[in-house]
Write a protein that holds these residues in place. Structure first.
Motif, short mmCIF file in Angstrom:
data_model
loop_
_atom_site.label_atom_id
_atom_site.label_comp_id
_atom_site.label_asym_id
_atom_site.label_seq_id
_atom_site.Cartn_x
_atom_site.Cartn_y
_atom_site.Cartn_z
N UNK A 169 0.85 -1.19 0.00
CA UNK A 169 0.00 0.00 0.00
C UNK A 169 0.89 1.25 0.00
N UNK A 170 0.28 2.43 0.01
CA UNK A 170 1.04 3.67 -0.11
C UNK A 170 2.13 3.84 0.93
N UNK A 171 1.82 3.73 2.23
CA UNK A 171 2.87 3.90 3.24
C UNK A 171 4.01 2.89 3.12
N UNK A 172 3.71 1.65 2.71
CA UNK A 172 4.77 0.67 2.53
C UNK A 172 5.60 1.00 1.29
N UNK A 173 4.93 1.38 0.20
CA UNK A 173 5.66 1.71 -1.03
C UNK A 173 6.57 2.92 -0.83
N UNK A 174 6.16 3.85 0.02
CA UNK A 174 6.97 5.03 0.28
C UNK A 174 8.25 4.70 1.05
N UNK A 175 8.29 3.53 1.66
CA UNK A 175 9.48 3.10 2.41
C UNK A 175 10.30 2.06 1.65
N UNK A 176 9.86 1.68 0.45
CA UNK A 176 10.52 0.63 -0.31
C UNK A 176 11.89 1.11 -0.83
N UNK A 177 12.95 0.35 -0.52
CA UNK A 177 14.29 0.69 -1.01
C UNK A 177 14.89 -0.39 -1.88
N UNK A 211 13.39 2.66 7.54
CA UNK A 211 12.77 2.93 8.85
C UNK A 211 11.79 4.08 8.77
N UNK A 212 12.05 5.02 7.88
CA UNK A 212 11.20 6.20 7.75
C UNK A 212 10.59 6.26 6.36
N UNK A 213 9.42 6.86 6.29
CA UNK A 213 8.73 7.02 5.01
C UNK A 213 9.39 8.12 4.19
N UNK A 214 9.42 7.93 2.89
CA UNK A 214 9.91 8.97 1.99
C UNK A 214 9.07 10.23 2.14
#
Length: 269
Positions: A223-231, A257-260
């Protein structure tokens, strides 16, 4: 946080392979599929000795899913996909682990097509779509990982022309997967590797692995919050070359650890 998914193709028979890979790769959270073991025969002690707590949904001879963690307690939130009280197959488990909602699934194969198994697969996809609609907009990161038994595009199969009639490559199945993406989920591997031929499964025969004649059927949807942390999002092909191994390879992602700071849908930092 490193999260992996691995279709072990029989957890007790492949336990040495699984434990060896856990010690080598050190994932924080793991979704397992195709346990092929009843509830009471899950190797809980061996996995605890390897450093992992577990919740599992077993089934004798077939199916079976589990979630492992070495980074905190596993708070199970769901066992079994809603929408069909007559479905007794062990194919879905969901839990909160260290601030992430993790869902592990093993989607039906669907062959032969057409037929009742294919109809069941499409119905299961419909149920998954309805359930994930309730998770997509959660503020917390949500990771839906497992063996989806679908190659979404021609890029995900070594010889597309040979698979046109297979349930894993049927237009209806690819469309069902596409509806999940339309719902707002991000395919982690394809997001970070948009043009690469990456496979997660190779048949045992005719030197498929050695020839890299594979399929990409194990996926991460975020989802959005997970995708924003994907590296990172990668396939660990090492276990596929070991003796008495699964025909799948583990797939893993890394979440920062932190969201983009970038807005949802924008590029990742």
């Amino acid at each position: 946080m490193k999260i992996a998914t691995y279709n072990v193709n029989g957890i007790n028979g492949r336990l040495p392979v699984l434990v060896r890979w856990l010690e080598l790769a050190k994932p924080d959270i793991v979704c397992l599929q195709e346990l092929k073991a009843p509830q009471e025969r899950f190797p809980e002690k061996a996995l605890r000795d390897a450093g992992y707590e577990a919740v599992w949904h077993g089934q004798s001879r077939w199916n079976g899913v589990a979630i492992l963690s070495r980074v905190g307690e596993i708070h199970e939130t769901r066992r079994g996909l809603p929408g069909d009280p007559d479905d007794v197959q062990s194919r879905y488990i969901e839990a909160a682990v260290n601030g992430v909602l993790v869902a592990g699934l093993y989607l039906p194969n669907g062959n032969p097509r057409p037929g009742p198994k294919f109809a069941f697969k499409l119905h299961w996809f419909d149920r998954l779509h309805e359930h994930l609609a309730a998770l997509i907009d959660l503020d917390a990161p949500v990771v839906v990982a497992g063996d989806y038994n679908v190659m979404p595009t021609d890029l995900d199969v070594y010889a597309p022309e040979r698979w046109r009639d297979d349930a894993l490559f049927a237009p209806e199945v690819k469309a069902a997967y596409g509806r999940l993406l339309d719902q707002g989920w991000t395919d982690a591997v394809r997001h970070l590797h948009p043009g690469e031929r990456i496979y997660t499964f190779w048949k045992y025969w005719r030197g498929a692995f050695e020839r890299n004649a594979g399929l990409r059927i194990d996926h991460f949807l975020l989802n959005g919050p997970a995708a924003a942390r994907l590296t990172k999002a990668e396939v660990d092909t090492r276990p596929r070359s070991w003796e008495k191994t699964s025909d799948h390879a583990p797939v893993w992602i890394e979440l920062a650890d932190r969201m983009s700071r970038k807005r949802r849908g924008g590029p990742l930092l």
